[in-house]
Design a protein around this motif. Structure first.
Motif, PDB file in Angstrom:
ATOM      1  N   HIS A   5       0.848  -1.187   0.000  1.00 41.14           N
ATOM      2  CA  HIS A   5       0.000   0.000   0.000  1.00 41.14           C
ATOM      3  C   HIS A   5       0.888   1.243   0.000  1.00 41.14           C
ATOM      4  O   HIS A   5       2.067   1.169   0.348  1.00 41.14           O
ATOM      5  CB  HIS A   5      -0.894   0.040   1.249  1.00 41.14           C
ATOM      6  CG  HIS A   5      -1.876  -1.099   1.326  1.00 41.14           C
ATOM      7  ND1 HIS A   5      -1.512  -2.364   1.708  1.00 41.14           N
ATOM      8  CD2 HIS A   5      -3.219  -1.144   1.064  1.00 41.14           C
ATOM      9  CE1 HIS A   5      -2.589  -3.155   1.679  1.00 41.14           C
ATOM     10  NE2 HIS A   5      -3.631  -2.444   1.285  1.00 41.14           N
ATOM     11  N   THR A   6       0.298   2.384  -0.350  1.00 42.78           N
ATOM     12  CA  THR A   6       1.021   3.648  -0.199  1.00 42.78           C
ATOM     13  C   THR A   6       0.754   4.183   1.200  1.00 42.78           C
ATOM     14  O   THR A   6      -0.074   3.644   1.935  1.00 42.78           O
ATOM     15  CB  THR A   6       0.544   4.691  -1.223  1.00 42.78           C
ATOM     16  OG1 THR A   6      -0.787   5.100  -0.877  1.00 42.78           O
ATOM     17  CG2 THR A   6       0.562   4.133  -2.631  1.00 42.78           C
ATOM     18  N   CYS A   7       1.434   5.291   1.532  1.00 43.92           N
ATOM     19  CA  CYS A   7       1.271   5.866   2.874  1.00 43.92           C
ATOM     20  C   CYS A   7       0.000   6.708   2.991  1.00 43.92           C
ATOM     21  O   CYS A   7      -0.240   7.316   4.020  1.00 43.92           O
ATOM     22  CB  CYS A   7       2.481   6.723   3.237  1.00 43.92           C
ATOM     23  SG  CYS A   7       3.991   5.747   3.422  1.00 43.92           S
ATOM     24  N   GLY A   8      -0.785   6.768   1.937  1.00 43.90           N
ATOM     25  CA  GLY A   8      -1.965   7.622   2.003  1.00 43.90           C
ATOM     26  C   GLY A   8      -3.275   6.872   1.921  1.00 43.90           C
ATOM     27  O   GLY A   8      -4.341   7.479   1.933  1.00 43.90           O
ATOM     28  N   GLU A   9      -3.253   5.531   1.847  1.00 46.31           N
ATOM     29  CA  GLU A   9      -4.498   4.866   1.470  1.00 46.31           C
ATOM     30  C   GLU A   9      -5.150   4.007   2.549  1.00 46.31           C
ATOM     31  O   GLU A   9      -6.314   3.634   2.396  1.00 46.31           O
ATOM     32  CB  GLU A   9      -4.290   4.047   0.194  1.00 46.31           C
ATOM     33  CG  GLU A   9      -3.336   2.879   0.324  1.00 46.31           C
ATOM     34  CD  GLU A   9      -3.279   2.058  -0.970  1.00 46.31           C
ATOM     35  OE1 GLU A   9      -2.167   1.862  -1.462  1.00 46.31           O
ATOM     36  OE2 GLU A   9      -4.348   1.654  -1.465  1.00 46.31           O
ATOM     37  N   LEU A  10      -4.446   3.697   3.634  1.00 46.35           N
ATOM     38  CA  LEU A  10      -5.051   2.779   4.603  1.00 46.35           C
ATOM     39  C   LEU A  10      -6.107   3.496   5.445  1.00 46.35           C
ATOM     40  O   LEU A  10      -5.926   4.637   5.864  1.00 46.35           O
ATOM     41  CB  LEU A  10      -3.973   2.161   5.496  1.00 46.35           C
ATOM     42  CG  LEU A  10      -3.050   1.181   4.772  1.00 46.35           C
ATOM     43  CD1 LEU A  10      -1.849   0.843   5.627  1.00 46.35           C
ATOM     44  CD2 LEU A  10      -3.810  -0.078   4.357  1.00 46.35           C
ATOM     45  N   ARG A  11      -7.218   2.807   5.678  1.00 42.18           N
ATOM     46  CA  ARG A  11      -8.329   3.368   6.447  1.00 42.18           C
ATOM     47  C   ARG A  11      -8.758   2.366   7.524  1.00 42.18           C
ATOM     48  O   ARG A  11      -8.246   1.249   7.578  1.00 42.18           O
ATOM     49  CB  ARG A  11      -9.524   3.655   5.521  1.00 42.18           C
ATOM     50  CG  ARG A  11      -9.271   4.716   4.451  1.00 42.18           C
ATOM     51  CD  ARG A  11      -9.112   6.113   5.042  1.00 42.18           C
ATOM     52  NE  ARG A  11      -8.950   7.130   4.003  1.00 42.18           N
ATOM     53  CZ  ARG A  11      -7.781   7.468   3.466  1.00 42.18           C
ATOM     54  NH1 ARG A  11      -6.657   6.874   3.855  1.00 42.18           N
ATOM     55  NH2 ARG A  11      -7.715   8.401   2.528  1.00 42.18           N
TER      56      ARG A  11
END
Length: 590
Positions: A5-11
RNA sequence: AGUGCUGUAGCACAAUGGUUGAGUGCACCCGACUGUCUCUCGGGAGGUUGCGGGUUCGAAUCCCGUCAGCACUGCCA
């Protein structure tokens, strides 16, 4: 694998997942037996957590990592016990099980944060670090989006993108060329294009009908906040078009770009005559976000014994609404000093205040009666509380000076709102300009610009100065908020007219043939009527985003004196290289 | 080419119109802290005041020169 994953996408919905992330250490916060670390990439920030109790070795390693270390981590996503609603990923964090340092980093010379502490020159020297910062990346992402949308719109309109050469031939007209020596042709030089002008016209002769190119152009002239020696244009040319066809197409492009990138609906673009722009705004790129248009006073202010006005070619002023009470004598004095600076060069400033109580105050009160001044007020439709600011002198100079004053007053009065975009077309520029010093004409736009249809027979037949000087060009500029965004013209496609144009510009037939014979020759093989336009792409980016400088939208810009401070270019070259190129340096530095 | 502004610690800035100790914040280093996120708290290190010259008992400060950065004018058909 470096990342799942990128550092902006995990929720929050990803909680429980095993993930791999890679990025830069933005900042770490040691808090007792825990270490929190923000991991950054282009997409955002994700918080990593290390705990001394759970994994002492890992926590110890984490504590050693400095800013901008490049790391790869494995771990599981979990819900935070205390959330951060400022961050898109603020509801989760990564409980790290594996930490790998991919590359250590020296301490950066300025903080790599949105609000950096670095000054401009330092940021340019380490531009690759500056480009790690969110706001700068945002600018480049905007630029990329604008380019994509430009290509999308023009492709839909049937334009094809054609690349034209960068190593071409120097022409003495216009801006200075950057020059490239040719090893295989000793003593000879290429020039870098100031624009692909002649090539795009030849593409019209070839029948490509609609051409565009996002193209680098080069001009060896001094720089400004809005001028770089290499810059990008949206360059276009169309066949079988009139002026209005070109305006409609590129008004459409401009509206589309504002809508697609900013969500802004632009109003229809008014068309203003060049003569009106100069008369009402003193500028060929008027800022029409506010009024304060020029009012001329020659008929009412001359012959009353005020010698400055009596001897002036033009007496012209602007009305500052409701400002009579806001400008003390000291303010007026400061304004006068400001406009007398060498950069503007006015000789003096006359004011008339129509005060709220009906009194009239003026710096020229002893030369004019109250009725005189009232007469001026009527021309301006001045009301009590308004103030007139009046300049006089040579027409061209005084208009230029009053333009500066109008813009300054507009700024001071808060009339130049950044929330509004007010585009317009300026048309019917003069075709030729008389150069007093050189005593010959030069082309106001460029020598391939067609005169307006009405003037063509006159120009072909007459040598009379006033006829030539009054000829209009079939040229147009797009202006937004006082910035020239683009310009173009209907071109000459007839050999005889083109020859006549070069003749008027002082070319001998031999010189014209030597420099532009290829183009005039092409015109003899069935050149279609054609015209086009070029938009300053960097400038468009910066005005759409209210940036002070186009450098903000250029990944690796040059500084004020044309240097790349990161590369330290330009630089001397090797003796061997010089010899191969058959060139020698005669002067080190002037 | 010209005009103006600026140059002090890694960074941003301060230091009366000349003298005493060149300070502050951020960053950095060490220590404390189990929910931080502009952390907080305690301690520490860090300076050829762009460079060269001059005036003076004494210069970051004044003068001259020079270099660099920025803005503007010329220039940019």
């Amino acid at each position: 694998m470096y990342r799942t994953h990128t550092c902006g996408e995990l929720r929050l919905a990803d909680a429980g997942k095993q993930v791999v992330l890679s990025g830069w250490v933005q900042r770490s916060r040691k808090f007792g037996k825990m270490t929190f670390m923000d991991l950054r990439d282009r997409y955002g920030l994700t918080q990593l957590v290390f705990s001394e109790e759970d994994n002492p070795q890992l926590n110890e390693l984490a504590e050693k990592l400095g800013r901008e270390f490049v790391v790869r981590v494995e771990g599981s996503v979990r819900e935070r016990t205390s959330k951060n609603d400022q961050l898109p990923t603020g509801e989760i964090e990564i409980e790290v099980t594996t930490l790998e340092v991919l590359n250590a980093a020296k301490l950066p010379p300025f903080t790599i944060e949105d609000e950096t502490d670095g000054g401009d020159d330092l940021r340019m020297k380490y531009r690759y670090l500056d480009l790690r910062r969110g706001p700068v990346q945002k600018n480049l992402i905007f630029r990329s989006k604008l380019a994509t949308e430009t290509r999308k719109y023009l492709a839909d309109e049937g334009f094809i993108e054609v690349e034209t050469p960068v190593l071409i031939k120097s022409t003495p007209e216009g801006a200075r060329d950057f020059v490239v020596p040719s090893r295989m042709n000793p003593g000879q030089f290429y020039a870098l294009p100031q624009s692909p002008q002649t090539f795009k016209q030849l593409l019209m002769v070839s029948g490509l009908d609609k051409y565009f190119q996002l193209v680098k152009c080069f001009r060896d002239e001094d720089l400004r906040a809005d001028r770089q020696p290499e810059f990008t244009q949206i360059d276009c040319e169309m066949s079988f078009v009139t002026r209005d066809d070109v305006l409609a197409t590129f008004e459409g492009l401009t509206k589309y770009l504002f809508k697609a990138t900013l969500g802004v609906e632009l109003p229809d673009f008014p068309i203003m005559q060049y003569d009106d722009a100069m008369r009402l705004y003193g500028s060929d790129k008027p800022d029409i976000r506010f009024g304060m248009t020029f009012v001329e006073l020659n008929d009412v202010a001359k012959g009353k014994g005020f010698q400055v006005f009596d001897g002036a070619e033009l007496i012209v002023g602007i009305k500052a609404e409701g400002q009579a009470g806001n400008f003390s004598n000291k303010d007026i004095k400061n304004l006068t000093e400001w406009i007398k600076r060498p950069q503007i060069g006015a000789k003096g400033l006359v004011y008339v205040k129509f005060e709220g109580d009906g009194n009239i105050k003026s710096s020229v009160g002893k030369f004019f009666t109250e009725d005189d001044l009232k007469g001026w007020g009527e021309k301006f439709e001045a009301k009590p509380g308004d103030m007139l600011l009046i300049l006089s002198g040579e027409t061209d100079k005084v208009r230029k000076q009053l333009n500066e004053l109008r813009l300054e007053m507009g700024t001071r009065m808060g009339l130049r709102s950044k929330d509004r975009f007010e585009p317009l077309w300026v048309v019917d520029f003069p075709w030729l300009e008389w150069d007093e010093e050189m005593e010959h004409f030069h082309a106001m736009h460029h020598p391939f610009t067609s005169p307006s249809v009405d003037f063509i027979p006159k120009i072909m037949e007459s040598d009379e100065f006033n006829i030539l000087k009054s000829a209009k060009a079939n040229a147009y500029d797009l202006v937004i908020n006082g910035w020239e965004i683009g310009g173009g013209s209907i071109r000459i496609h007839d050999r005889k007219l083109q020859e006549r144009c070069f003749e008027l510009l002082g070319f001998t037939p031999e010189a014209a043939e030597a420099q532009f014979g290829f183009l005039m020759g092409a015109f003899e093989f069935g050149a279609p009527p054609h015209g086009g336009i070029a938009f300053g792409f960097d400038r468009l980016c910066s005005i759409m985003n209210h940036a002070d400088s186009i450098r903000d939208y250029i990944a690796f810009p040059k500084n004020n004196s044309g240097r790349d401070v990161m590369l330290d270019a330009p630089a001397p070259i090797d003796e061997i290289q010089m010899k191969e190129l058959a060139i020698a340096v005669t002067v080190e530095k002037e």
